[in-house]
Design a protein around this motif. Sequence first.
Motif, PDB file in Angstrom:
ATOM      1  N   LYS A   1       2.097  13.353   1.345  1.00 45.10           N
ATOM      2  CA  LYS A   1       3.061  12.493   0.669  1.00 45.10           C
ATOM      3  C   LYS A   1       4.472  13.080   0.713  1.00 45.10           C
ATOM      4  O   LYS A   1       5.454  12.341   0.830  1.00 45.10           O
TER       5      LYS A   1
ATOM      6  N   LYS B   1      -9.535   0.785  -0.110  1.00 43.43           N
ATOM      7  CA  LYS B   1      -8.958   1.458  -1.279  1.00 43.43           C
ATOM      8  C   LYS B   1      -8.678   0.456  -2.387  1.00 43.43           C
ATOM      9  O   LYS B   1      -8.143  -0.625  -2.160  1.00 43.43           O
TER      10      LYS B   1
ATOM     11  N   ARG C   1       0.824  -1.205   0.000  1.00 42.80           N
ATOM     12  CA  ARG C   1       0.000   0.000   0.000  1.00 42.80           C
ATOM     13  C   ARG C   1       0.859   1.257   0.000  1.00 42.80           C
ATOM     14  O   ARG C   1       0.553   2.235  -0.691  1.00 42.80           O
TER      15      ARG C   1
ATOM     16  N   SER D   1       1.131   4.116  -2.907  1.00 41.41           N
ATOM     17  CA  SER D   1       0.810   5.495  -2.560  1.00 41.41           C
ATOM     18  C   SER D   1       1.917   6.458  -2.957  1.00 41.41           C
ATOM     19  O   SER D   1       1.669   7.652  -3.118  1.00 41.41           O
TER      20      SER D   1
ATOM     21  N   VAL E   1      -1.687  10.377   2.481  1.00 41.05           N
ATOM     22  CA  VAL E   1      -1.854   8.949   2.720  1.00 41.05           C
ATOM     23  C   VAL E   1      -2.358   8.800   4.152  1.00 41.05           C
ATOM     24  O   VAL E   1      -1.826   9.426   5.074  1.00 41.05           O
TER      25      VAL E   1
ATOM     26  N   GLU F   1      -3.619   8.513  -7.791  1.00 40.61           N
ATOM     27  CA  GLU F   1      -2.254   8.822  -7.414  1.00 40.61           C
ATOM     28  C   GLU F   1      -2.022  10.310  -7.222  1.00 40.61           C
ATOM     29  O   GLU F   1      -0.961  10.727  -6.783  1.00 40.61           O
TER      30      GLU F   1
END
Length: 1029
Positions: free
Chosen positions: A658, A623, A545, A549, A634, A629
């Motif tokens: 991010k 998700k 994950r 991400s 996150v 993206e």
Amino acid sequence: MPVHKDVLCDSCGAMNFAGLRYRCEICIDYDLCGACYDNDKESLQHSKSHSMKCIPEPTPRRASIPCMNLSMNDVISWVNNNDDQISENEYLSILFDFCLQRFINEPICCHYINTIHFKEIFADALNWTNGFIAKLSGSRLTGLVEQYFVESNDDQLSVEGGDMDIMFEPRDAFVSDINTGLSSWIGFVERTEYPGFYYIEYNSKTKFHSTLQSLHIFEERNNRQYISSKKLTDLLHSEFLKYQERGPCLIEQHGPAVTVVLNDGRALQDFVFSLPMPKIPDHIREQWLSRSKQWPSIDVINDVSNSTCHLVPKRWNGLNEGEEDTLTWRLSLSFAEVLLTNSWNKKQRDCYLLLKSFVQELAPDVLSSHHIKTFLFTYMENNYHKMQQTEKQTDIFLDIIQCLSVALKSKTMPNYFISDIDMLRMISNEKCLYLAERLDEFYFKPVETIKQMTKNFKQLTQWSRMKIPLVDDYSKLKIYTWHLRSLLYLALIERDHLRLQCFEHIVELSNKYFSSSSLSSEINGYISNVEELLFTWLNIIITPRLRQSLPECFEQQQIREYNHNKKLIWLTLNFWEPIVLVFNIMNFYFDEEYDSESDNDNDDNSENERSNNDEVERDVTNKDDNANEDDDCVIIPFLKQNGTPTNKNDYNYVPVEKTQLENILEILIAMLCEPLLDLPSFHDHQYLIDRFHAIGIKNELLANAFYEAALDKSIIIFKLKQDLYSLEKNDPICVTITIDQKIFVEKRHDVCYEQMKNLFSTALQLSSVETWKIKVHMGYTHYFLFGYYDEAIDLMKIIIDDYYLDKQNSGQNALSLIDFSEGSKKCPILTYLSKKLNKSDLTIPTIVLAYYTLFQSYRMTEQWDNGQEYIEQFKQICTLLETDLKEDYDKSIVKLLLATAFICLALIDEACDLTGQFTEIKSDLANELTSLCGIQCLMSLKANGNFPDNGLTLELPYALSECGDENKRIHITSRLVKQREAMFVIRHGYDCYKMRSWLINEITILDELNKWISRLPVASFLADQEEET
């Protein structure tokens, strides 16, 4: 038939296959069945040249742990059904090991202050033209580590040390208990009725008679002249109070010592005047030698009996108020004690550190370090054989605790060398009994007592963010997990080569705790070395994950459910997302206090929180693999303080940007580079890059991490340079390394410098976005700060030329920003500006730093006029920034850096125009900047008629500056001065630090610069130039 459950052959696609299984030790999560391995199957990711680990057919296990890809509830259930209890003795041993990590096991350094000026003060106070010698004394001299981790104001760990005792002895002078007849002998040492105290009968025939006579420090008694300890200490104290008016220090008098404390409370120093004696008095040495001893060895005994000692001006005080003898001097045997402590093995040293730290927390201000050290000397003398024969250190330590309690109850603790002195004489019965009671509590309940301590336990455990096992909870898995995670945190904040040692200790304990237990090898097992530990941890952190991400950070190919064969449960237990452990270590996004009160406060709002978290949690768990993206955040689940890992409502779901995640990963990889580069198995940076690539880490993330690691290395190199320079100058305040350690420090310096250079080069090789920033910072740090000025000039010229040749493509990168945090190492000018403008952090455009580095490098190589062709470009760039650069940067710093370029070119008027804009500090800013640029200006009021025909010699007072070098003389001839009508500029390049950036003390730089300017023989320039016309 047993099969490899949930394992996929990455070549033929067979699932749950039987027979042999081969796992690649380079590629991420790559397995082959036996048939594909025999046929040398390859792929885009995997080469047949990669080493493969053979895993035989699985055999049925009794109580095996489920893989982490199953529910956390199953894992917790297994833990509850299979966890054992730890013994009291083993628990205590773990706590001892943890508490010892609080101490820093390396040479102690204090870079806030040095002895140069204090030697000067002692010499001035006593008119001692021969000067003084500074020698380390007290606990620091013993080589026992006195620095330790404590809590600071910003809820982070910082380093604090005990006080440091420095003995200042007059050069060439000594006292003795025999008449030597030498001219340097200033007094006869005479025994008193007070054990350990002596009189010094003055020798009027000494060559220092006229100097000493003028000090008025003598006192008559029985028709003989003695040196008064009281008069001497009063004289020194009054002289130090004068320094307090000029410097950033507070001065207090404590017994024979003058205590100096920086205004912010740091760097406590005790300066003690001392007179050396060539040997220990005979009556003390003979009494000590006559005792029966199990310890120390014969060789150490001989060394001690032949060692020197000192007399310090300590007045004897009686038990009654006002009862004192103003002539007495106390005997100091610090240099004999260091011979004893240097003979201790690790077990003995650990006992001292634990005993001192525990005792001083159980009952502060009862026993000093000297009390504890003296008690241990006596204990070892009588119990050394028992200490060596007892295998468990916990048993030894508890016996020491019990013996100390008995000594306190009987109020008997003789001095180790002078048994007539009772060390507990001046301590009240109440205090002794109180400490004895606390020691008895420790003896009977050691685990519970330690876990109630603040400095020795709670402050360190607080940062591990691991729920501390309760006092009555002896769960082996919980205690092992807490211990290893805590050590992991401390390892990451450890310094330089010690970081690798800490990780090696973690590997040893991890194998001890888990590899031989009943835990399943699918999650736990033998860790062969630090490299395997660190890459296993990274494999655990980078979950599918997280990989999805952050596509900018990780390769997305061959992403599937993660099933590495080593899970290390102590890294994963109770973490839904393993990267949470990294957040906790770096103190990010942990929004609850660590005490129970805050947990109770949060309970009131728990229902509202859970209703909101349910929505977010569903978003996290549901998700789709093809999630958007472009999302900026996150969602990271953080387990609440008292939450249950299997209850999804017991998590805080925090949206993390991010970019923040990328920064955290950069910092983590940079921190891991430190031990990886020091591994004996490390070959070259390409090997390291291949290992990171195997995890799927992309080049730009690696480049930024290597760039950060290079900057971290520069800080380490600065410290090593400080150590070596202090050793060269014989400055015991700043460094306590021995000559033998110097060889290691020199080698370590060379290794770190090479590592820094390679890290910068590798970052440049990998980066495609931050190339400009890395290249400029490399030129500034790698070349300019460390004195490679020609290389800095060549690199900066190439960078600037490239900018103008390809301005359209490089412009945006050139206008990127470089941050200098408070902990960053800066040159004297940047350090000065940050303090002068009260800016702890500086943000400078990359192109500005390039021009600044170029001009300052020209200055240091005396290529003054070579900067002429670049000054107009620099001016244009600074103007352009004000309109084109939208990001925030320090505009005032940019203006002043441009001013330094003008100063280097002797364009004083232009520089004054810029510095004049800072009205609040205008009066001294120009002078100070000019001085830091190594410029002095002579002004002539009426042409040059008053200038001496034979010229003028200026002497620059480096001997009294921070660099402590010899003074430098500059001669200016009359012919040169007459070439200019109004002003002549002397340009010698060096500032008061000689551009040795590692000597800069950020706390005292403004004061030191003012002292430097006041000592210069000629003023910089006149403020009003109109009078000249």
